[in-house]
Scaffold this motif. Structure first.
Motif, PDB file in Angstrom:
ATOM      1  N   PRO A   1       0.851  -1.116   0.021  1.00 43.32           N
ATOM      2  CA  PRO A   1      -0.157  -0.052   0.102  1.00 43.32           C
ATOM      3  C   PRO A   1       0.864   1.272   0.121  1.00 43.32           C
ATOM      4  O   PRO A   1       1.823   1.308   0.469  1.00 43.32           O
ATOM      5  N   GLY A   2       0.503   2.346  -0.782  1.00 38.44           N
ATOM      6  CA  GLY A   2       1.024   3.506  -0.980  1.00 38.44           C
ATOM      7  C   GLY A   2       1.652   3.917   0.366  1.00 38.44           C
ATOM      8  O   GLY A   2       2.707   4.552   0.510  1.00 38.44           O
ATOM      9  N   SER A   3       0.821   3.891   1.635  1.00 36.32           N
ATOM     10  CA  SER A   3       1.265   4.629   2.767  1.00 36.32           C
ATOM     11  C   SER A   3       2.436   3.638   3.497  1.00 36.32           C
ATOM     12  O   SER A   3       3.185   4.412   4.333  1.00 36.32           O
ATOM     13  N   GLU A   4       2.593   2.685   3.034  1.00 33.31           N
ATOM     14  CA  GLU A   4       3.732   1.883   3.498  1.00 33.31           C
ATOM     15  C   GLU A   4       5.136   1.887   2.560  1.00 33.31           C
ATOM     16  O   GLU A   4       6.086   1.109   2.939  1.00 33.31           O
ATOM     17  N   GLN A   5       4.563   1.952   1.385  1.00 31.10           N
ATOM     18  CA  GLN A   5       5.635   1.459   0.433  1.00 31.10           C
ATOM     19  C   GLN A   5       6.979   2.166   0.450  1.00 31.10           C
ATOM     20  O   GLN A   5       8.121   1.624   0.423  1.00 31.10           O
ATOM     21  N   ARG A   6       6.931   3.642   0.802  1.00 36.50           N
ATOM     22  CA  ARG A   6       8.103   4.296   0.948  1.00 36.50           C
ATOM     23  C   ARG A   6       9.013   3.619   2.064  1.00 36.50           C
ATOM     24  O   ARG A   6      10.126   3.387   1.547  1.00 36.50           O
ATOM     25  N   GLN A   7       8.354   3.344   3.083  1.00 39.68           N
ATOM     26  CA  GLN A   7       9.204   2.461   4.197  1.00 39.68           C
ATOM     27  C   GLN A   7       9.775   1.460   3.754  1.00 39.68           C
ATOM     28  O   GLN A   7      10.906   0.926   3.975  1.00 39.68           O
ATOM     29  N   SER A   8       9.217   0.752   3.052  1.00 44.92           N
ATOM     30  CA  SER A   8       9.344  -0.811   2.485  1.00 44.92           C
ATOM     31  C   SER A   8      10.703  -0.570   1.538  1.00 44.92           C
ATOM     32  O   SER A   8      11.469  -1.211   1.607  1.00 44.92           O
ATOM     33  N   VAL A   9      10.772   0.434   0.620  1.00 47.11           N
ATOM     34  CA  VAL A   9      11.849   0.875  -0.251  1.00 47.11           C
ATOM     35  C   VAL A   9      13.122   1.254   0.347  1.00 47.11           C
ATOM     36  O   VAL A   9      14.002   0.580   0.029  1.00 47.11           O
ATOM     37  N   GLU A  10      12.835   1.853   1.332  1.00 45.86           N
ATOM     38  CA  GLU A  10      14.105   2.134   2.338  1.00 45.86           C
ATOM     39  C   GLU A  10      14.475   0.970   2.934  1.00 45.86           C
ATOM     40  O   GLU A  10      15.785   1.053   2.842  1.00 45.86           O
ATOM     41  N   THR A  11      13.619   0.169   3.446  1.00 43.13           N
ATOM     42  CA  THR A  11      14.191  -0.991   4.182  1.00 43.13           C
ATOM     43  C   THR A  11      14.857  -1.756   3.146  1.00 43.13           C
ATOM     44  O   THR A  11      15.909  -2.372   3.622  1.00 43.13           O
ATOM     45  N   PHE A  12      14.255  -2.141   2.058  1.00 43.24           N
ATOM     46  CA  PHE A  12      14.666  -3.446   1.346  1.00 43.24           C
ATOM     47  C   PHE A  12      15.728  -2.962   0.259  1.00 43.24           C
ATOM     48  O   PHE A  12      16.494  -3.642  -0.282  1.00 43.24           O
ATOM     49  N   VAL A  13      15.507  -1.888  -0.510  1.00 41.08           N
ATOM     50  CA  VAL A  13      16.279  -1.426  -1.456  1.00 41.08           C
ATOM     51  C   VAL A  13      17.451  -0.582  -1.097  1.00 41.08           C
ATOM     52  O   VAL A  13      18.510  -0.836  -1.759  1.00 41.08           O
ATOM     53  N   PHE A  14      17.551  -0.040   0.036  1.00 45.26           N
ATOM     54  CA  PHE A  14      18.552   0.587   0.697  1.00 45.26           C
ATOM     55  C   PHE A  14      19.032   0.177   2.130  1.00 45.26           C
ATOM     56  O   PHE A  14      18.945   1.049   2.870  1.00 45.26           O
ATOM     57  N   PRO A  15      19.264  -1.009   2.108  1.00 43.90           N
ATOM     58  CA  PRO A  15      19.454  -1.463   3.632  1.00 43.90           C
ATOM     59  C   PRO A  15      20.666  -0.922   4.293  1.00 43.90           C
ATOM     60  O   PRO A  15      20.707  -0.830   5.634  1.00 43.90           O
TER      61      PRO A  15
ATOM     62  N   LEU B   1      22.268   2.002   2.932  1.00 39.06           N
ATOM     63  CA  LEU B   1      22.699   3.157   2.086  1.00 39.06           C
ATOM     64  C   LEU B   1      21.856   4.325   2.668  1.00 39.06           C
ATOM     65  O   LEU B   1      20.539   4.122   2.716  1.00 39.06           O
ATOM     66  N   PRO B   2      21.963   5.562   2.595  1.00 45.40           N
ATOM     67  CA  PRO B   2      21.067   6.501   2.790  1.00 45.40           C
ATOM     68  C   PRO B   2      20.206   6.695   1.688  1.00 45.40           C
ATOM     69  O   PRO B   2      20.611   6.813   0.747  1.00 45.40           O
ATOM     70  N   PRO B   3      18.885   6.671   1.874  1.00 46.85           N
ATOM     71  CA  PRO B   3      17.944   6.636   0.827  1.00 46.85           C
ATOM     72  C   PRO B   3      17.660   7.960   0.297  1.00 46.85           C
ATOM     73  O   PRO B   3      18.473   8.954   0.859  1.00 46.85           O
ATOM     74  N   PRO B   4      17.494   7.981  -1.146  1.00 47.12           N
ATOM     75  CA  PRO B   4      17.346   9.251  -1.688  1.00 47.12           C
ATOM     76  C   PRO B   4      16.213  10.168  -1.235  1.00 47.12           C
ATOM     77  O   PRO B   4      15.274   9.609  -0.517  1.00 47.12           O
ATOM     78  N   PRO B   5      16.326  11.321  -1.882  1.00 49.11           N
ATOM     79  CA  PRO B   5      14.958  12.005  -1.150  1.00 49.11           C
ATOM     80  C   PRO B   5      13.556  11.264  -1.644  1.00 49.11           C
ATOM     81  O   PRO B   5      13.546  10.572  -2.374  1.00 49.11           O
ATOM     82  N   ALA B   6      12.512  11.855  -0.777  1.00 53.39           N
ATOM     83  CA  ALA B   6      11.369  10.857  -0.579  1.00 53.39           C
ATOM     84  C   ALA B   6      10.781  10.796  -1.844  1.00 53.39           C
ATOM     85  O   ALA B   6      10.115  10.058  -2.361  1.00 53.39           O
ATOM     86  N   GLU B   7      10.774  12.147  -2.852  1.00 56.45           N
ATOM     87  CA  GLU B   7      10.125  12.070  -4.037  1.00 56.45           C
ATOM     88  C   GLU B   7      10.691  10.886  -5.096  1.00 56.45           C
ATOM     89  O   GLU B   7      10.167  10.871  -6.058  1.00 56.45           O
ATOM     90  N   ARG B   8      12.025  10.688  -4.668  1.00 52.94           N
ATOM     91  CA  ARG B   8      12.557   9.724  -5.723  1.00 52.94           C
ATOM     92  C   ARG B   8      12.322   8.280  -5.378  1.00 52.94           C
ATOM     93  O   ARG B   8      13.048   7.281  -5.919  1.00 52.94           O
ATOM     94  N   LEU B   9      11.660   8.101  -4.342  1.00 50.20           N
ATOM     95  CA  LEU B   9      11.355   6.682  -3.921  1.00 50.20           C
ATOM     96  C   LEU B   9      10.169   5.956  -4.302  1.00 50.20           C
ATOM     97  O   LEU B   9       9.806   4.832  -4.138  1.00 50.20           O
ATOM     98  N   ALA B  10       9.128   6.558  -5.210  1.00 46.20           N
ATOM     99  CA  ALA B  10       7.963   6.153  -5.667  1.00 46.20           C
ATOM    100  C   ALA B  10       8.177   5.232  -6.758  1.00 46.20           C
ATOM    101  O   ALA B  10       9.193   5.415  -7.598  1.00 46.20           O
ATOM    102  N   LEU B  11       7.397   4.159  -6.566  1.00 49.18           N
ATOM    103  CA  LEU B  11       7.423   3.061  -7.464  1.00 49.18           C
ATOM    104  C   LEU B  11       6.347   3.245  -8.558  1.00 49.18           C
ATOM    105  O   LEU B  11       5.333   3.722  -8.276  1.00 49.18           O
ATOM    106  N   MET B  12       6.784   2.498  -9.671  1.00 49.28           N
ATOM    107  CA  MET B  12       5.479   2.394 -10.519  1.00 49.28           C
ATOM    108  C   MET B  12       4.330   1.597 -10.076  1.00 49.28           C
ATOM    109  O   MET B  12       4.655   0.490  -9.583  1.00 49.28           O
ATOM    110  N   SER B  13       3.247   1.815 -10.517  1.00 48.61           N
ATOM    111  CA  SER B  13       1.976   1.072 -10.479  1.00 48.61           C
ATOM    112  C   SER B  13       1.890  -0.032 -11.302  1.00 48.61           C
ATOM    113  O   SER B  13       2.669   0.039 -12.329  1.00 48.61           O
TER     114      SER B  13
END
Length: 286
Positions: free
Chosen positions: A118-132, A134-146
């Motif tokens: 879900p969108g409300s949880e997706q950003r945290q999941s991307v930070e956790t799994f894609v950038f475990p 590394l410092p994550p990029p700005p929030a606007e760059r964390l959005a995934l395609m639908s």
């Protein structure tokens, strides 16, 4: 800027290109890109212009044909296949813009489990799994395609592959979790896209992120398995040990060109051989 690596590439790059011309190796290279923010689109455009004029850019279907080729290997020009990892929304903007302008068809690896989050949880999941680590990029760059946006990529002629379900380090999973992760990523892609995906790229791409179990499990669902190890792909390259070059579009262009030319191959040769040996053992066991 790296104080040694980038300046050294100005001297090493031309020498490597000379060696390549003399050796006349055959095959194709795969380049890895990730999120492409607006500030790096011009660099990507310059890279595509260079590749089209000096290398040639092939589609995933053409790469499959080259991997299946029998008989004499074509020597000389070594084309490239563009791949994008993780499924960031910026990839769609790039596909609509610079890729379309250059008539380039690319391979996009997405994580169905992250897309389903879900969108409300997706950003945290991307930070956790894609950038475990590394410092994550700005929030606007964390959005995934639908899924609708991923389907748009296919309508534009691009190919979708699996980057695992949740972008976890697969070599660290239990056997049951590994089986579920890879098989469910395959099923979700087939459900959403209406075709069975052929391509798989395990997350992080290094040797410690894969194992015989990872390769064997992936091979039961996918035809081609990609790493993040650098090197040239030929018909002799195992379909479970395909090599890819990671590209940093924020680097100076002379360095990007050197990487795209395979200038870092020697640094990865032993690791690529280890992966090839692992893949051979898996195929023999299968």
């Amino acid at each position: 800027m790296n104080p040694i690596r980038y300046p050294a590439a100005r001297f090493y790059g031309p020498m490597w290109r000379l060696v390549s011309r003399v050796a006349r190796w055959s095959g194709f290279r795969m380049l890895i890109l990730h999120d492409v923010p607006p500030t790096e689109v011009d660099a990507l455009d310059s890279l595509l212009q260079f590749l089209k004029s000096r290398r040639g850019i092939i589609s995933p279907e053409q790469a499959e044909e080259r991997l299946a080729a029998e008989g004499p290997r074509r020597r000389g020009q070594i084309p490239v296949l563009l791949t994008f990892d993780d499924g960031f929304r910026s990839n769609l903007d790039v596909a609509r813009g610079v890729l379309e302008a250059h008539a380039v068809r690319a391979l996009f690896f997405v994580c169905p489990g992250l897309v389903d989050t879900p969108g409300s949880e997706q950003r945290q999941s991307v930070e956790t799994f894609v950038f475990p680590a590394l410092p994550p990029p700005p929030a606007e760059r964390l959005a995934l395609m639908s899924w609708d946006e991923i389907r748009e990529l296919t309508s534009r002629g691009h190919t979708i592959g699996s980057h695992s379900l949740m972008h976890r380090r697969l070599s660290a999973l239990s056997e049951s979790d590994l089986n579920q992760d890879i098989s469910h990523s395959f099923v979700r892609l087939r459900e959403e896209l209406g075709v069975s995906p052929k391509w798989f790229a395990y997350p992080f791409g290094d040797l410690r992120s894969t194992s015989p179990a990872v390769l064997a499990t992936a091979s039961r669902h996918f035809q081609y398995v990609c790493s993040g190890l650098r090197g040239l792909n030929t018909p002799a390259t195992s379909r479970l040990a395909l090599l890819r070059e990671s590209i940093d579009l924020a680097a100076p262009f002379h360095y990007i060109r050197m990487v795209a030319d395979g200038g870092l191959d020697l640094l990865y040769r032993l690791r690529a051989r280890s992966l090839s040996a692992m893949a051979s053992e898996v195929l023999r066991a299968l």
